[in-house]
Design a protein around this motif. Sequence first.
Motif, PDB file in Angstrom:
ATOM      1  N   GLY A  84    -147.734 -19.085  35.101  1.00 47.76           N
ATOM      2  CA  GLY A  84    -147.738 -17.680  34.712  1.00 47.76           C
ATOM      3  C   GLY A  84    -148.429 -17.459  33.381  1.00 47.76           C
ATOM      4  N   ILE A  85    -148.157 -18.322  32.411  1.00 54.86           N
ATOM      5  CA  ILE A  85    -148.870 -18.289  31.140  1.00 54.86           C
ATOM      6  C   ILE A  85    -150.179 -19.063  31.314  1.00 54.86           C
ATOM      7  CG2 ILE A  85    -148.864 -18.995  28.736  1.00 54.86           C
ATOM      8  CD1 ILE A  85    -146.954 -16.742  29.218  1.00 54.86           C
ATOM      9  N   LYS A  86    -151.267 -18.355  31.203  1.00 55.60           N
ATOM     10  CA  LYS A  86    -152.583 -18.980  31.378  1.00 55.60           C
ATOM     11  C   LYS A  86    -153.350 -18.881  30.065  1.00 55.60           C
ATOM     12  CE  LYS A  86    -152.767 -17.494  36.251  1.00 55.60           C
ATOM     13  NZ  LYS A  86    -152.430 -18.786  36.872  1.00 55.60           N
ATOM     14  N   TYR A  87    -154.086 -19.946  29.752  1.00 55.36           N
ATOM     15  CA  TYR A  87    -154.869 -19.894  28.525  1.00 55.36           C
ATOM     16  C   TYR A  87    -156.140 -20.724  28.665  1.00 55.36           C
ATOM     17  CZ  TYR A  87    -153.400 -24.611  27.084  1.00 55.36           C
ATOM     18  OH  TYR A  87    -153.199 -25.983  27.017  1.00 55.36           O
ATOM     19  N   VAL A  88    -157.115 -20.367  27.840  1.00 55.62           N
ATOM     20  CA  VAL A  88    -158.345 -21.129  27.666  1.00 55.62           C
ATOM     21  C   VAL A  88    -158.532 -21.334  26.172  1.00 55.62           C
ATOM     22  CG1 VAL A  88    -160.855 -21.132  27.918  1.00 55.62           C
ATOM     23  CG2 VAL A  88    -159.425 -20.209  29.754  1.00 55.62           C
ATOM     24  N   LYS A  89    -158.801 -22.563  25.783  1.00 49.57           N
ATOM     25  CA  LYS A  89    -158.985 -22.910  24.368  1.00 49.57           C
ATOM     26  C   LYS A  89    -160.390 -23.480  24.175  1.00 49.57           C
ATOM     27  CE  LYS A  89    -157.057 -26.037  20.834  1.00 49.57           C
ATOM     28  NZ  LYS A  89    -155.992 -27.060  20.600  1.00 49.57           N
ATOM     29  N   LEU A  90    -161.136 -22.879  23.268  1.00 49.46           N
ATOM     30  CA  LEU A  90    -162.514 -23.266  23.002  1.00 49.46           C
ATOM     31  C   LEU A  90    -162.654 -23.711  21.552  1.00 49.46           C
ATOM     32  CD1 LEU A  90    -164.195 -20.129  24.638  1.00 49.46           C
ATOM     33  CD2 LEU A  90    -163.909 -22.366  25.714  1.00 49.46           C
ATOM     34  N   ILE A  91    -163.386 -24.784  21.335  1.00 49.63           N
ATOM     35  CA  ILE A  91    -163.606 -25.297  19.984  1.00 49.63           C
ATOM     36  C   ILE A  91    -165.098 -25.481  19.755  1.00 49.63           C
ATOM     37  CG2 ILE A  91    -163.161 -27.177  18.359  1.00 49.63           C
ATOM     38  CD1 ILE A  91    -160.625 -27.819  19.934  1.00 49.63           C
ATOM     39  N   GLU A  92    -165.580 -24.926  18.658  1.00 46.47           N
ATOM     40  CA  GLU A  92    -166.969 -25.123  18.252  1.00 46.47           C
ATOM     41  C   GLU A  92    -167.002 -25.198  16.728  1.00 46.47           C
ATOM     42  OE1 GLU A  92    -171.083 -23.293  19.690  1.00 46.47           O
ATOM     43  OE2 GLU A  92    -170.045 -21.984  18.280  1.00 46.47           O
ATOM     44  N   GLY A  93    -167.387 -26.339  16.216  1.00 49.80           N
ATOM     45  CA  GLY A  93    -167.414 -26.517  14.773  1.00 49.80           C
ATOM     46  C   GLY A  93    -166.048 -26.319  14.169  1.00 49.80           C
ATOM     47  N   ILE A 115    -155.169 -16.035  25.834  1.00 48.19           N
ATOM     48  CA  ILE A 115    -153.885 -16.292  26.478  1.00 48.19           C
ATOM     49  C   ILE A 115    -153.377 -15.032  27.149  1.00 48.19           C
ATOM     50  CG2 ILE A 115    -152.694 -15.818  24.287  1.00 48.19           C
ATOM     51  CD1 ILE A 115    -150.554 -17.789  25.108  1.00 48.19           C
ATOM     52  N   GLY A 116    -152.712 -15.179  28.296  1.00 50.05           N
ATOM     53  CA  GLY A 116    -152.136 -14.030  28.972  1.00 50.05           C
ATOM     54  C   GLY A 116    -150.959 -14.421  29.839  1.00 50.05           C
ATOM     55  N   ASN A 117    -150.037 -13.490  30.011  1.00 53.01           N
ATOM     56  CA  ASN A 117    -148.879 -13.701  30.874  1.00 53.01           C
ATOM     57  C   ASN A 117    -149.118 -12.968  32.189  1.00 53.01           C
ATOM     58  OD1 ASN A 117    -146.428 -14.057  32.114  1.00 53.01           O
ATOM     59  ND2 ASN A 117    -145.266 -12.802  30.677  1.00 53.01           N
ATOM     60  N   LYS A 159    -142.320 -14.393  29.566  1.00 53.16           N
ATOM     61  CA  LYS A 159    -142.415 -15.849  29.573  1.00 53.16           C
ATOM     62  C   LYS A 159    -142.691 -16.341  28.160  1.00 53.16           C
ATOM     63  CE  LYS A 159    -142.434 -17.220  34.032  1.00 53.16           C
ATOM     64  NZ  LYS A 159    -141.685 -18.340  34.602  1.00 53.16           N
ATOM     65  N   GLU A 160    -142.183 -17.533  27.850  1.00 53.92           N
ATOM     66  CA  GLU A 160    -142.486 -18.131  26.564  1.00 53.92           C
ATOM     67  C   GLU A 160    -143.788 -18.918  26.670  1.00 53.92           C
ATOM     68  OE1 GLU A 160    -140.456 -20.831  23.020  1.00 53.92           O
ATOM     69  OE2 GLU A 160    -139.649 -20.942  25.061  1.00 53.92           O
ATOM     70  N   ALA A 161    -144.676 -18.635  25.737  1.00 57.99           N
ATOM     71  CA  ALA A 161    -145.926 -19.379  25.656  1.00 57.99           C
ATOM     72  C   ALA A 161    -145.796 -20.434  24.572  1.00 57.99           C
ATOM     73  CB  ALA A 161    -147.075 -18.438  25.327  1.00 57.99           C
ATOM     74  N   ILE A 162    -146.036 -21.681  24.944  1.00 57.98           N
ATOM     75  CA  ILE A 162    -146.020 -22.796  23.986  1.00 57.98           C
ATOM     76  C   ILE A 162    -147.366 -23.503  24.114  1.00 57.98           C
ATOM     77  CG2 ILE A 162    -144.865 -24.897  23.247  1.00 57.98           C
ATOM     78  CD1 ILE A 162    -142.358 -23.919  24.679  1.00 57.98           C
ATOM     79  N   TYR A 171    -148.182 -22.679  18.834  1.00 57.08           N
ATOM     80  CA  TYR A 171    -147.962 -21.242  19.042  1.00 57.08           C
ATOM     81  C   TYR A 171    -146.772 -21.103  19.984  1.00 57.08           C
ATOM     82  CZ  TYR A 171    -148.970 -16.499  20.862  1.00 57.08           C
ATOM     83  OH  TYR A 171    -148.915 -15.174  21.252  1.00 57.08           O
ATOM     84  N   ASN A 172    -145.704 -20.460  19.530  1.00 55.18           N
ATOM     85  CA  ASN A 172    -144.498 -20.255  20.331  1.00 55.18           C
ATOM     86  C   ASN A 172    -144.160 -18.776  20.292  1.00 55.18           C
ATOM     87  OD1 ASN A 172    -144.281 -23.097  19.010  1.00 55.18           O
ATOM     88  ND2 ASN A 172    -142.996 -23.213  20.831  1.00 55.18           N
ATOM     89  N   LYS A 173    -144.295 -18.120  21.428  1.00 61.70           N
ATOM     90  CA  LYS A 173    -144.022 -16.689  21.444  1.00 61.70           C
ATOM     91  C   LYS A 173    -143.653 -16.250  22.846  1.00 61.70           C
ATOM     92  CE  LYS A 173    -146.026 -12.150  20.423  1.00 61.70           C
ATOM     93  NZ  LYS A 173    -147.254 -11.391  20.063  1.00 61.70           N
ATOM     94  N   ILE A 174    -142.733 -15.278  22.925  1.00 64.82           N
ATOM     95  CA  ILE A 174    -142.400 -14.658  24.210  1.00 64.82           C
ATOM     96  C   ILE A 174    -143.425 -13.566  24.486  1.00 64.82           C
ATOM     97  CG2 ILE A 174    -140.701 -13.354  25.524  1.00 64.82           C
ATOM     98  CD1 ILE A 174    -139.818 -16.184  24.989  1.00 64.82           C
ATOM     99  N   LEU A 175    -144.124 -13.683  25.618  1.00 62.81           N
ATOM    100  CA  LEU A 175    -145.075 -12.663  26.029  1.00 62.81           C
ATOM    101  C   LEU A 175    -144.479 -11.837  27.155  1.00 62.81           C
ATOM    102  CD1 LEU A 175    -148.452 -14.669  26.165  1.00 62.81           C
ATOM    103  CD2 LEU A 175    -147.466 -13.421  24.228  1.00 62.81           C
ATOM    104  N   VAL A 176    -144.531 -10.532  27.012  1.00 62.06           N
ATOM    105  CA  VAL A 176    -144.070  -9.670  28.093  1.00 62.06           C
ATOM    106  C   VAL A 176    -145.111  -9.718  29.209  1.00 62.06           C
ATOM    107  CG1 VAL A 176    -142.800  -8.189  26.501  1.00 62.06           C
ATOM    108  CG2 VAL A 176    -145.150  -7.606  27.124  1.00 62.06           C
ATOM    109  N   PRO A 177    -144.740  -9.350  30.428  1.00 66.59           N
ATOM    110  CA  PRO A 177    -145.711  -9.415  31.524  1.00 66.59           C
ATOM    111  C   PRO A 177    -146.926  -8.528  31.243  1.00 66.59           C
ATOM    112  CG  PRO A 177    -143.710  -8.239  32.191  1.00 66.59           C
ATOM    113  CD  PRO A 177    -143.414  -8.905  30.897  1.00 66.59           C
ATOM    114  N   GLY A 178    -148.112  -9.101  31.482  1.00 66.57           N
ATOM    115  CA  GLY A 178    -149.351  -8.367  31.247  1.00 66.57           C
ATOM    116  C   GLY A 178    -149.867  -8.445  29.825  1.00 66.57           C
TER     117      GLY A 178
END
Length: 637
Positions: free
Chosen positions: A565-574, A581-583, A589-592, A617-624
């Motif tokens: 349910g918690i989806k994320y993409v992490k990008l690193i450049e330099g 991130i999105g719920n 849902k808690e995002a960790i 990063y630890n946070k409760i994200l509401v749906p959407g």
Amino acid sequence: MKRIYLVVLILSALATACKKAKVSPEPEIPVTPVTPVPPVNNDLPVEAKDGVVFINNGTSAIVTIYAPLKKSVALIGEFNNWQATVMKNTKDGNVWWVQVDNLNPNTEYAYQFLVDDNLKVADPYCEKVLDQSNDSYIDNTTYPGLKPYPVGKTTGIVSVMQGNKSLYTWKNSNGFIRPAKNNLVVYELLLRDFTNEHNYASTLEKLDYLVGLGINAIELMPVNEFEGNLSWGYNPSFYFAPDKYYGTKPALQNFIDECHGRGIAVILDMVLNHSFGQSPMVQLYFDQSSGKPLATSPWFNSNATHPYNVGYDFNHESSATKTFAKNVMKFWMQEYKIDGFRFDLSKGFTQKASVGDEAFSAYDAGRIAIWKDYNNYIRSIDANNFYVILEHFADATEEKVLADEGMMLWNNLNVNMNEATMGWLNNSDFSWAFFAKHGFGKSENLVNFIESHDEERTMYKNLAYGNASATYDVKNLATALKREEMAAALLFAIPGPKMIWQFEELGYDISIDFNGRTGNKPIHWEYFQQKERKALYNTYSKIINLKKKNNIFNAVDATYNLSSGIKYVKLIEGSNTVVVIGNFDVVSKEAIIDFGAGGTWYDAIGGGSITLYGNSYNKILVPGEYHIYSRTALNGG
């Protein structure tokens, strides 16, 4: 991950576009018979080319047609009062030609070929046709001064030629620099359903809207002459003539020129897998009794080699087909200064017979050789970042070979991303969007999209089938639109080119099956005035500009989790890191997530910043709820 194939795409989109035309006889108007003559060793004049070439300041025309094995071919038209002028045959028996003199260079002449005394066909290479059945429905605003059909003189589709055609003066295209493939944001557009006037001029009036959205390429669904007027265009009949239902040749050239002036590339959807029965190339070698092309056809198979063909299947290993296809490509590249092709059903370019999708999609060395040849030919004409985009959906090992050659492959994320937007998570993993999963060496070769003309609208399914929990309901319009924003944020976080299907950015919610799959769809420009839909447009615009203005969105270093349910993409450049991130669940849902560094992180969507006291990063994200966080502030954020 299991591939998503566009099976319904091919069958429905093309088969419904128009009823497959049967090559049936029409009431005949008498023409003076041509006595069959044996082939004569008449070499082609040096000026001749396929179709028509004008000489002597446009007062003479050399007209040719490739028609092996025919007994006689004559030219009929307004220049000879529709009486047959016998054409000469080259010594190899393949090409018929004749020179017509005493022409007025400023006059449009209608003409046809009379083949073996019993078949009248138009010129496959002509740039304009007249169609008695359909031209009357084209208004004078779209096509001013359209030449009338020569009623009572002939039947069938008629070619048009003119010595002194007005040449378009290009203003912007010579200095236009095409966007880099990685930064390409394509807007797929069907002229018929984009404006009520369905023409190039009315579409140009919406160019500010598209510039505001931030797209840098328009992919026009097929605009070369197709059967009927109301069609998606995947039932082609003439490949050098723009379909008059959308406007004139200069109007199309002006549209492309104006797009270039606004920094927008123009890509043409090209259909060279098949033709339909209106095509003179089909008609020249057609067996009425079986309803199939003859085995002697230089271009077409009697039976299609693959299971998803509609119309009549090109023999892609035939030298005649290759010559014709290359001539089509070269013409549009040079005459219209286009920037790329999206090739429809490119997987069909094979002579390897197959039954079922698995066999059809399997690695095919012959198909690869055909596409390498075409790609090399295109690059020989224009090596300046010309886009070759394939609707392929074949085995990943085959697509990798094509990608390594610089070709770009469509990648359909509709099913999985729509499951995510609806809040159904079991099949919502869209990590197939990452080029490394395909074995590609570069992200620029994978064109990801959530919607295309072949897919159901995600908003339609959100509103019809969305998940719910307590008071949170995806079937609610505002809720569904917000989830579309979140999906766009994740899509554009994934490195590589992207495509949007028209009005996706406004949450267009009319089903693909409304009025029949390929039928006309309602045009809802009033959506742009609705607060929630305009917010989606604004979000698309912001996200697109973030992608174009910040190289990190093409970073090689990417990690992700798109399976829950918690989806994320992490990008690193330099020194910079971006985490999107999105719920996608319908409950909080808690995002960790390991952000990799503590301190200040900027929120490009919500504004402001957050402070992390550690890497996590630890946070409760509401749906959407979704965010685009960056270690340093982003350009355009």
